[in-house]
Design a protein around this motif. Structure first.
Motif, PDB file in Angstrom:
ATOM      1  N   MET A   1       0.844  -1.194   0.000  1.00 56.88           N
ATOM      2  CA  MET A   1       0.000   0.000   0.000  1.00 56.88           C
ATOM      3  C   MET A   1       0.882   1.247   0.000  1.00 56.88           C
ATOM      4  O   MET A   1       1.095   1.867   1.045  1.00 56.88           O
ATOM      5  CB  MET A   1      -0.915  -0.003   1.224  1.00 56.88           C
ATOM      6  CG  MET A   1      -1.927  -1.122   1.245  1.00 56.88           C
ATOM      7  SD  MET A   1      -3.151  -0.912  -0.071  1.00 56.88           S
ATOM      8  CE  MET A   1      -4.265  -2.248   0.332  1.00 56.88           C
ATOM      9  N   PRO A   2       1.457   1.634  -1.118  1.00 51.35           N
ATOM     10  CA  PRO A   2       2.327   2.818  -1.141  1.00 51.35           C
ATOM     11  C   PRO A   2       1.533   4.093  -0.919  1.00 51.35           C
ATOM     12  O   PRO A   2       0.325   4.147  -1.129  1.00 51.35           O
ATOM     13  CB  PRO A   2       2.924   2.779  -2.558  1.00 51.35           C
ATOM     14  CG  PRO A   2       1.901   2.052  -3.376  1.00 51.35           C
ATOM     15  CD  PRO A   2       1.292   1.030  -2.460  1.00 51.35           C
ATOM     16  N   LEU A   3       2.232   5.121  -0.477  1.00 51.19           N
ATOM     17  CA  LEU A   3       1.601   6.407  -0.200  1.00 51.19           C
ATOM     18  C   LEU A   3       1.672   7.314  -1.420  1.00 51.19           C
ATOM     19  O   LEU A   3       2.661   7.300  -2.154  1.00 51.19           O
ATOM     20  CB  LEU A   3       2.291   7.092   0.977  1.00 51.19           C
ATOM     21  CG  LEU A   3       2.283   6.364   2.322  1.00 51.19           C
ATOM     22  CD1 LEU A   3       3.059   7.179   3.350  1.00 51.19           C
ATOM     23  CD2 LEU A   3       0.865   6.113   2.801  1.00 51.19           C
ATOM     24  N   GLU A   4       0.642   8.114  -1.608  1.00 50.66           N
ATOM     25  CA  GLU A   4       0.671   9.179  -2.587  1.00 50.66           C
ATOM     26  C   GLU A   4       1.047  10.478  -1.879  1.00 50.66           C
ATOM     27  O   GLU A   4       1.088  10.548  -0.648  1.00 50.66           O
ATOM     28  CB  GLU A   4      -0.699   9.315  -3.254  1.00 50.66           C
ATOM     29  CG  GLU A   4      -1.170   8.066  -3.991  1.00 50.66           C
ATOM     30  CD  GLU A   4      -2.544   8.245  -4.598  1.00 50.66           C
ATOM     31  OE1 GLU A   4      -2.948   9.416  -4.821  1.00 50.66           O
ATOM     32  OE2 GLU A   4      -3.221   7.235  -4.843  1.00 50.66           O
ATOM     33  N   LYS A   5       1.320  11.505  -2.659  1.00 45.64           N
ATOM     34  CA  LYS A   5       1.644  12.804  -2.064  1.00 45.64           C
ATOM     35  C   LYS A   5       0.538  13.274  -1.129  1.00 45.64           C
ATOM     36  O   LYS A   5       0.791  13.815  -0.054  1.00 45.64           O
ATOM     37  CB  LYS A   5       1.878  13.844  -3.168  1.00 45.64           C
ATOM     38  CG  LYS A   5       3.241  13.803  -3.809  1.00 45.64           C
ATOM     39  CD  LYS A   5       3.419  14.997  -4.742  1.00 45.64           C
ATOM     40  CE  LYS A   5       4.802  15.048  -5.330  1.00 45.64           C
ATOM     41  NZ  LYS A   5       5.003  16.224  -6.202  1.00 45.64           N
ATOM     42  N   ARG A   6      -0.696  13.048  -1.555  1.00 53.18           N
ATOM     43  CA  ARG A   6      -1.833  13.482  -0.734  1.00 53.18           C
ATOM     44  C   ARG A   6      -1.792  12.809   0.632  1.00 53.18           C
ATOM     45  O   ARG A   6      -2.102  13.426   1.662  1.00 53.18           O
ATOM     46  CB  ARG A   6      -3.129  13.130  -1.459  1.00 53.18           C
ATOM     47  CG  ARG A   6      -4.391  13.529  -0.710  1.00 53.18           C
ATOM     48  CD  ARG A   6      -5.605  12.899  -1.333  1.00 53.18           C
ATOM     49  NE  ARG A   6      -5.510  11.438  -1.310  1.00 53.18           N
ATOM     50  CZ  ARG A   6      -6.453  10.618  -1.778  1.00 53.18           C
ATOM     51  NH1 ARG A   6      -7.543  11.125  -2.324  1.00 53.18           N
ATOM     52  NH2 ARG A   6      -6.299   9.318  -1.721  1.00 53.18           N
ATOM     53  N   ASP A   7      -1.416  11.513   0.650  1.00 55.56           N
ATOM     54  CA  ASP A   7      -1.359  10.786   1.923  1.00 55.56           C
ATOM     55  C   ASP A   7      -0.314  11.396   2.854  1.00 55.56           C
ATOM     56  O   ASP A   7      -0.533  11.520   4.065  1.00 55.56           O
ATOM     57  CB  ASP A   7      -1.038   9.312   1.661  1.00 55.56           C
ATOM     58  CG  ASP A   7      -2.090   8.639   0.797  1.00 55.56           C
ATOM     59  OD1 ASP A   7      -3.276   8.894   1.026  1.00 55.56           O
ATOM     60  OD2 ASP A   7      -1.712   7.871  -0.105  1.00 55.56           O
ATOM     61  N   VAL A   8       0.839  11.755   2.281  1.00 52.79           N
ATOM     62  CA  VAL A   8       1.896  12.359   3.095  1.00 52.79           C
ATOM     63  C   VAL A   8       1.413  13.684   3.686  1.00 52.79           C
ATOM     64  O   VAL A   8       1.644  13.985   4.864  1.00 52.79           O
ATOM     65  CB  VAL A   8       3.169  12.569   2.246  1.00 52.79           C
ATOM     66  CG1 VAL A   8       4.244  13.287   3.071  1.00 52.79           C
ATOM     67  CG2 VAL A   8       3.702  11.240   1.730  1.00 52.79           C
ATOM     68  N   LYS A   9       0.734  14.476   2.876  1.00 53.03           N
ATOM     69  CA  LYS A   9       0.210  15.751   3.364  1.00 53.03           C
ATOM     70  C   LYS A   9      -0.735  15.544   4.544  1.00 53.03           C
ATOM     71  O   LYS A   9      -0.673  16.267   5.554  1.00 53.03           O
ATOM     72  CB  LYS A   9      -0.521  16.480   2.241  1.00 53.03           C
ATOM     73  CG  LYS A   9       0.368  16.927   1.088  1.00 53.03           C
ATOM     74  CD  LYS A   9      -0.495  17.581   0.001  1.00 53.03           C
ATOM     75  CE  LYS A   9       0.319  17.960  -1.216  1.00 53.03           C
ATOM     76  NZ  LYS A   9      -0.531  18.569  -2.263  1.00 53.03           N
ATOM     77  N   LEU A  10      -1.634  14.566   4.421  1.00 54.59           N
ATOM     78  CA  LEU A  10      -2.608  14.319   5.482  1.00 54.59           C
ATOM     79  C   LEU A  10      -1.940  13.789   6.743  1.00 54.59           C
ATOM     80  O   LEU A  10      -2.345  14.122   7.862  1.00 54.59           O
ATOM     81  CB  LEU A  10      -3.662  13.330   4.986  1.00 54.59           C
ATOM     82  CG  LEU A  10      -4.571  13.846   3.870  1.00 54.59           C
ATOM     83  CD1 LEU A  10      -5.539  12.759   3.404  1.00 54.59           C
ATOM     84  CD2 LEU A  10      -5.350  15.085   4.319  1.00 54.59           C
ATOM     85  N   ILE A  11      -0.890  12.963   6.575  1.00 54.80           N
ATOM     86  CA  ILE A  11      -0.166  12.450   7.744  1.00 54.80           C
ATOM     87  C   ILE A  11       0.512  13.599   8.489  1.00 54.80           C
ATOM     88  O   ILE A  11       0.462  13.678   9.728  1.00 54.80           O
ATOM     89  CB  ILE A  11       0.873  11.397   7.313  1.00 54.80           C
ATOM     90  CG1 ILE A  11       0.156  10.126   6.833  1.00 54.80           C
ATOM     91  CG2 ILE A  11       1.821  11.058   8.451  1.00 54.80           C
ATOM     92  CD1 ILE A  11       1.082   9.091   6.232  1.00 54.80           C
ATOM     93  N   ILE A  12       1.143  14.501   7.731  1.00 52.22           N
ATOM     94  CA  ILE A  12       1.807  15.644   8.363  1.00 52.22           C
ATOM     95  C   ILE A  12       0.783  16.547   9.052  1.00 52.22           C
ATOM     96  O   ILE A  12       0.992  17.016  10.180  1.00 52.22           O
ATOM     97  CB  ILE A  12       2.598  16.449   7.317  1.00 52.22           C
ATOM     98  CG1 ILE A  12       3.713  15.586   6.722  1.00 52.22           C
ATOM     99  CG2 ILE A  12       3.178  17.719   7.931  1.00 52.22           C
ATOM    100  CD1 ILE A  12       4.703  15.067   7.725  1.00 52.22           C
ATOM    101  N   SER A  13      -0.356  16.772   8.395  1.00 50.49           N
ATOM    102  CA  SER A  13      -1.397  17.613   8.980  1.00 50.49           C
ATOM    103  C   SER A  13      -1.926  16.983  10.270  1.00 50.49           C
ATOM    104  O   SER A  13      -2.151  17.679  11.273  1.00 50.49           O
ATOM    105  CB  SER A  13      -2.533  17.800   7.977  1.00 50.49           C
ATOM    106  OG  SER A  13      -3.593  18.541   8.540  1.00 50.49           O
TER     107      SER A  13
END
Length: 245
Positions: A1-13
């Motif tokens: 289950m790789p992450l997309e850029k959007r996923d990284v943004k939401l994790i940081i938020s």
């Protein structure tokens, strides 16, 4: 289950929200694309690449393969593990754009060329050793001139299609793999594709005789050829053969 850029943004938020942290440079406390790009650059173990979509059933096949791969070579020395695969060369002139009458169903041209396809089989041992290469021409007869100029000990054969059929594979197995297996003590492992024509009665019986295990790659995992870099063969040891090719 790789992450997309959007996923990284939401994790940081989510992390900033949990730690009650406010970053003024972020819109609504969510990082932008530039921040994610720089984050990836700072961590050289990460990369942003185009991914291939696979079905869940396909993923299960791959998982089972690696489970089997982990168990099969257990206790087998690296010199007793061989991986082999074939590639194809073509002297077919290739496709060209031509002008046709609109509505023509078959846009074909008549052109003559020689052998069409040449198949090459390479086998590598896990301890930096290459076995003798094997060449299959598309032809009705194998001419002596076609045997000239290749690496010393290269084996040659022919088939109607230029592909490895059951007879060609069996000849390769008996003239390349068996001599290697005779010199090795204990169980041997061969990592290979799952083409059914490669499993003749002779090959199976010979595997039993020399204690050779087959590890079959998942279906459709060897059909994307990469360019052949001949410099790869420089530092490796090649087996020499005193017999005729």
């Amino acid at each position: 289950m790789p992450l997309e850029k959007r996923d990284v943004k939401l994790i940081i938020s989510w992390y900033l929200q949990r730690t009650d942290t406010k970053i003024s440079a972020f819109t609504d406390n969510i990082p932008g694309d530039d921040w994610v790009d720089n984050f990836i650059k700072r961590h050289d173990v990460l990369t942003n690449r185009v991914c291939q979509n696979i079905k869940r059933s396909r993923a299960e096949d791959v998982k089972k393969y690696f489970t089997n791969l982990k168990a099969s070579p257990e206790g087998v020395p690296s010199g007793n593990i061989v991986n082999y695969d074939k590639t194809n060369l073509s002297d077919e002139p290739g496709s060209k754009k031509c002008i046709f009458r609109r509505g023509v169903k078959y846009t074909e041209r008549v052109i003559n060329f020689s052998k069409g396809y040449i198949s090459l089989m390479f086998a590598g041992i896990a301890e930096d050793e290459l076995l003798l290469p094997f060449v299959v021409y598309k032809a009705a007869h194998l001419y002596e001139s076609w045997r000239q100029g290749g690496p010393k000990g290269t084996r040659y054969a022919r088939s109607k299609s230029g592909w490895f059929d059951a007879a060609c594979f069996e000849e390769w197995f008996l003239t390349v793999i068996v001599p290697w297996a005779r010199r090795r003590v204990g169980p041997k492992v061969m990592i290979r594709d799952n083409l059914s024509s490669h499993l003749s009665e002779t090959v199976i019986n010979t595997c039993q005789e020399f204690n050779i295990r087959f590890v079959l790659l998942p279906p459709n995992s060897t059909d994307k050829w990469q360019p052949l870099d001949v410099s790869f063969f420089g530092p490796l040891k090649r087996e020499e053969d005193n017999g005729e090719s």
